[in-house]
Design an enzyme around this catalytic site. Structure first.
Site, PDB file in Angstrom:
ATOM      1  N   ARG A 104      -4.042  20.231 -32.722  1.00  0.00           N
ATOM      2  CA  ARG A 104      -5.688  20.651 -32.684  1.00  0.00           C
ATOM      3  C   ARG A 104      -6.499  20.187 -33.644  1.00  0.00           C
ATOM      4  O   ARG A 104      -8.089  19.533 -33.605  1.00  0.00           O
ATOM      5  CB  ARG A 104      -5.488  21.454 -31.181  1.00  0.00           C
ATOM      6  CG  ARG A 104      -6.865  21.832 -31.269  1.00  0.00           C
ATOM      7  CD  ARG A 104      -6.976  22.665 -29.998  1.00  0.00           C
ATOM      8  NE  ARG A 104      -5.639  22.239 -28.524  1.00  0.00           N
ATOM      9  CZ  ARG A 104      -4.894  23.084 -28.623  1.00  0.00           C
ATOM     10  NH1 ARG A 104      -4.476  23.780 -29.357  1.00  0.00           N
ATOM     11  NH2 ARG A 104      -4.309  22.854 -27.774  1.00  0.00           N
ATOM     12  N   SER A 127     -12.954  28.415 -24.608  1.00  0.00           N
ATOM     13  CA  SER A 127     -12.766  30.259 -24.582  1.00  0.00           C
ATOM     14  C   SER A 127     -11.547  30.766 -25.705  1.00  0.00           C
ATOM     15  O   SER A 127     -11.163  31.816 -25.893  1.00  0.00           O
ATOM     16  CB  SER A 127     -14.054  31.543 -24.153  1.00  0.00           C
ATOM     17  OG  SER A 127     -13.073  30.557 -22.632  1.00  0.00           O
ATOM     18  N   TYR A 141       4.987  24.848 -25.046  1.00  0.00           N
ATOM     19  CA  TYR A 141       6.643  24.541 -25.447  1.00  0.00           C
ATOM     20  C   TYR A 141       6.809  25.178 -26.864  1.00  0.00           C
ATOM     21  O   TYR A 141       7.844  24.185 -27.334  1.00  0.00           O
ATOM     22  CB  TYR A 141       6.211  23.350 -26.006  1.00  0.00           C
ATOM     23  CG  TYR A 141       6.091  22.709 -23.896  1.00  0.00           C
ATOM     24  CD1 TYR A 141       7.410  22.691 -22.820  1.00  0.00           C
ATOM     25  CD2 TYR A 141       4.961  22.635 -23.525  1.00  0.00           C
ATOM     26  CE1 TYR A 141       7.248  22.417 -21.730  1.00  0.00           C
ATOM     27  CE2 TYR A 141       4.937  22.055 -21.965  1.00  0.00           C
ATOM     28  CZ  TYR A 141       5.412  21.877 -21.134  1.00  0.00           C
ATOM     29  OH  TYR A 141       5.831  21.364 -20.140  1.00  0.00           O
ATOM     30  N   ASP A 142       5.799  25.869 -27.622  1.00  0.00           N
ATOM     31  CA  ASP A 142       5.384  25.774 -28.788  1.00  0.00           C
ATOM     32  C   ASP A 142       8.065  26.406 -29.101  1.00  0.00           C
ATOM     33  O   ASP A 142       8.071  26.018 -30.234  1.00  0.00           O
ATOM     34  CB  ASP A 142       5.510  27.133 -29.630  1.00  0.00           C
ATOM     35  CG  ASP A 142       4.157  26.460 -30.267  1.00  0.00           C
ATOM     36  OD1 ASP A 142       3.838  25.351 -29.745  1.00  0.00           O
ATOM     37  OD2 ASP A 142       3.044  27.084 -30.110  1.00  0.00           O
ATOM     38  N   ASP A 182      -7.993  17.620 -24.467  1.00  0.00           N
ATOM     39  CA  ASP A 182      -7.227  17.861 -23.456  1.00  0.00           C
ATOM     40  C   ASP A 182      -6.195  17.082 -24.294  1.00  0.00           C
ATOM     41  O   ASP A 182      -5.720  16.271 -25.790  1.00  0.00           O
ATOM     42  CB  ASP A 182      -7.405  16.359 -22.548  1.00  0.00           C
ATOM     43  CG  ASP A 182      -5.994  16.605 -21.718  1.00  0.00           C
ATOM     44  OD1 ASP A 182      -5.793  18.112 -20.968  1.00  0.00           O
ATOM     45  OD2 ASP A 182      -5.636  16.221 -20.582  1.00  0.00           O
ATOM     46  N   SER A 183      -5.019  18.020 -24.527  1.00  0.00           N
ATOM     47  CA  SER A 183      -3.654  17.881 -25.239  1.00  0.00           C
ATOM     48  C   SER A 183      -2.615  18.169 -24.635  1.00  0.00           C
ATOM     49  O   SER A 183      -1.921  18.632 -23.060  1.00  0.00           O
ATOM     50  CB  SER A 183      -4.020  18.940 -25.993  1.00  0.00           C
ATOM     51  OG  SER A 183      -4.162  19.823 -25.863  1.00  0.00           O
ATOM     52  N   GLY A 210      -7.077  30.003 -29.719  1.00  0.00           N
ATOM     53  CA  GLY A 210      -6.436  30.245 -30.250  1.00  0.00           C
ATOM     54  C   GLY A 210      -7.093  28.401 -31.094  1.00  0.00           C
ATOM     55  O   GLY A 210      -6.396  27.659 -32.049  1.00  0.00           O
ATOM     56  N   LYS A 211      -7.172  27.956 -29.996  1.00  0.00           N
ATOM     57  CA  LYS A 211      -8.168  26.550 -30.128  1.00  0.00           C
ATOM     58  C   LYS A 211      -8.702  26.300 -30.903  1.00  0.00           C
ATOM     59  O   LYS A 211      -9.291  25.764 -31.956  1.00  0.00           O
ATOM     60  CB  LYS A 211      -8.554  26.218 -28.506  1.00  0.00           C
ATOM     61  CG  LYS A 211      -7.615  25.661 -27.883  1.00  0.00           C
ATOM     62  CD  LYS A 211      -7.919  25.272 -26.304  1.00  0.00           C
ATOM     63  CE  LYS A 211      -6.702  24.443 -25.836  1.00  0.00           C
ATOM     64  NZ  LYS A 211      -7.502  23.553 -24.388  1.00  0.00           N
TER      65      LYS A 211
END
Length: 210
Positions: free
Chosen positions: A189, A8, A162-163, A69-70, A11-12
Site C-alpha cells: 500500500r 478510516s 494473510y500476513d 483496493d488490494s 493501518g492503511k
C-alpha cells in the site's frame, strides 16, 4: 491542501503516512461513516479503486480523494483470491457456521486450497492499486506490490489478513513476524501511494500544503 482518503483504517493511514515523501496532510474523508459504500463489483483492483475514488470524490467537491483496493494474488490459483481476498472463505462456503474471525477462516481456506502444492510453486504477492479523483475525474493511479510465498501453516501474531501465511524469502519471516518499522518499508500500500504521489505531482505542484 489536504488529501482525503476513503478509509478510516489506522493501518492503511499509517502506510500512507510512512510513504508520504511530499509531507502532505492526509486525512480520512470527513463523515465517511455516514456515506453508503459503493459496490465493489469490478473484476480488478484497478477497476474497484477507480470506481470508489470517483464515487467518493462527489462527496468532497473540489478536494482530491483517494481510494484503494488490494488483496492477495496466488500464482498457483491463477491470481485468486484477488479482489475477493477479504471474502475468500465466505465465497466458497468454507466453515459457514464457524465462530472464527474472517481472517482466520480465509487463512484456513487458503491452506486447504493449496494442499499438495509444493513450496516451490507457492509464489504470491500482495497487490494494491490506489486511484485519486477530484469532482468525478480520475487524476492519477498508483500500483504497488510485494512478492512472497504462501506457507503451509501460519507463523507470527502481528499484522492482519494473510500476513501469517505470507513468507518473505528475503527476510526469512512472514509478514506477521516482522517488526512494524520493517513492515512499513515493504508495504504494498505504501509503494502504491508513493507511485500515486509521483503521478499526482502535476496537480499538486502549484498547491500550498499547510
Amino acid at each position: 491542501m489536504t488529501l482525503y482518503v476513503a478509509t478510516s483504517n489506522p493501518g492503511k493511514l499509517r502506510d500512507f503516512a510512512a510513504a508520504d515523501t511530499l509531507h502532505i496532510p492526509i486525512e480520512p474523508l470527513p463523515n465517511l461513516a455516514d456515506i453508503a459504500p459503493p459496490p465493489e463489483d469490478e473484476p480488478t483492483f484497478e477497476g474497484n479503486a477507480i470506481a470508489k475514488a470517483l464515487y467518493y470524490s462527489h462527496h468532497a467537491p473540489g478536494e482530491i480523494v483517494i481510494a484503494d483496493d488490494s488483496g492477495l494474488e496466488v500464482d498457483a490459483l491463477h491470481g485468486a483470491p484477488g479482489v475477493r481476498s477479504a471474502r475468500f472463505a465466505e465465497d466458497h462456503n468454507f466453515l459457514p457456521m464457524s465462530p472464527l474471525p474472517p481472517d482466520e477462516r480465509n487463512n484456513l481456506y487458503l491452506v486447504e486450497t493449496l494442499t499438495g502444492v509444493p513450496l516451490s510453486d507457492r509464489e504470491a504477492r500482495y497487490h494494491c492499486v490506489l486511484a485519486a479523483a477530484r469532482n468525478g475525474h480520475i487524476l492519477a493511479i498508483g500500483h504497488g506490490a510485494v512478492e512472497g510465498e504462501i506457507l503451509t501453516a501460519p507463523r507470527g501474531s502481528g499484522g492482519f489478513g494473510y500476513d501469517p501465511l505470507f513468507y518473505l524469502p528475503t527476510h526469512h519471516r512472514t509478514m506477521a513476524e516482522l517488526d512494524l518499522a520493517t513492515k512499513l518499508t515493504l508495504s504494498h500500500r505504501g509503494r502504491a501511494f508513493a507511485a500515486l504521489l509521483k503521478e499526482l505531482e502535476p496537480h499538486l505542484s502549484s498547491a500550498k500544503f499547510t
